[in-house]
Design a protein around this motif. Structure first.
Motif, PDB file in Angstrom:
ATOM      1  N   ASN A 156       0.808  -1.228   0.000  1.00 36.75           N
ATOM      2  CA  ASN A 156       0.000   0.000   0.000  1.00 36.75           C
ATOM      3  C   ASN A 156       0.838   1.272   0.000  1.00 36.75           C
ATOM      4  O   ASN A 156       0.292   2.368   0.152  1.00 36.75           O
ATOM      5  N   SER A 157       2.130   1.143  -0.188  1.00 36.18           N
ATOM      6  CA  SER A 157       3.030   2.301  -0.102  1.00 36.18           C
ATOM      7  C   SER A 157       2.996   3.197  -1.332  1.00 36.18           C
ATOM      8  O   SER A 157       3.445   4.339  -1.281  1.00 36.18           O
ATOM      9  N   GLY A 158       2.501   2.662  -2.442  1.00 39.45           N
ATOM     10  CA  GLY A 158       2.589   3.398  -3.692  1.00 39.45           C
ATOM     11  C   GLY A 158       3.960   3.283  -4.329  1.00 39.45           C
ATOM     12  O   GLY A 158       4.230   3.896  -5.359  1.00 39.45           O
ATOM     13  N   CYS A 159       4.848   2.495  -3.720  1.00 40.97           N
ATOM     14  CA  CYS A 159       6.227   2.370  -4.197  1.00 40.97           C
ATOM     15  C   CYS A 159       6.530   1.032  -4.858  1.00 40.97           C
ATOM     16  O   CYS A 159       7.685   0.779  -5.215  1.00 40.97           O
TER      17      CYS A 159
END
Length: 168
Positions: A156-159
């Motif tokens: 869920n980090s977007g990374c």
């Protein structure tokens, strides 16, 4: 081609093929079935590592599986790990890592040459989703962790695309 298109194409080239996905599932099933035959339905066995986090790349990957026993298991962490290692060594070539037992002799036609499975034994901590892992060497003999927290944090980090690019 723009830089963004190039990076997207690079990421797409590192997706596992359908056959590689099937091979991973078959390897997990093989090891899970073997551990179930040895320990029954007691341990929780599931995907971990880059596969669970969505950061796996085709060029170089392995498979991580956790094998967590209930908090009321009376064995020490060292005994749990030793039991898992001993059972795995009856069937596989195993290398002992800091907190995992690495299975080295799995064959996978579409997997990288150095493909292996790390089985991470542990024991749940009462009334939590945290576990203790036995650490085979170093200053501490145990480590507390939470698989779901790690997976959720990365996933869920977007990374995830950036992590996959860094691995490429």
């Amino acid at each position: 081609m723009t830089p963004e298109e190039y990076l997207k194409a690079l990421l797409a080239s590192q997706d596992l093929t359908d056959q590689q996905e099937k091979d991973l599932a078959a390897h997990k099933k093989e090891v899970t079935d073997y551990l179930r035959g040895e320990f029954g339905d007691v341990p929780s066995i599931r995907y971990a590592g880059s596969y669970a986090k969505g950061t796996m790349i085709r060029e170089r990957y392995d498979l991580d599986i956790v094998c967590y026993f209930p908090s009321d298991d009376g064995r020490s962490l060292k005994e749990i790990r030793g039991d898992v290692a001993a059972r795995l060594m009856e069937k596989y070539v195993v290398d002992h890592k800091a907190s995992a037992e690495r299975i080295l002799d799995l064959k996978g036609a579409t997997a990288p040459g150095d493909f292996h499975i790390d089985v991470v034994p542990g024991r749940f901590i009462a009334d939590t989703k945290d576990v203790f892992l036995h650490v085979g060497y170093g200053e501490k003999e145990r480590m507390q962790t939470n698989l779901k927290t790690h997976i959720d944090y990365i996933a869920n980090s977007g990374c995830v695309p950036i992590i996959r690019l860094a691995k490429s």
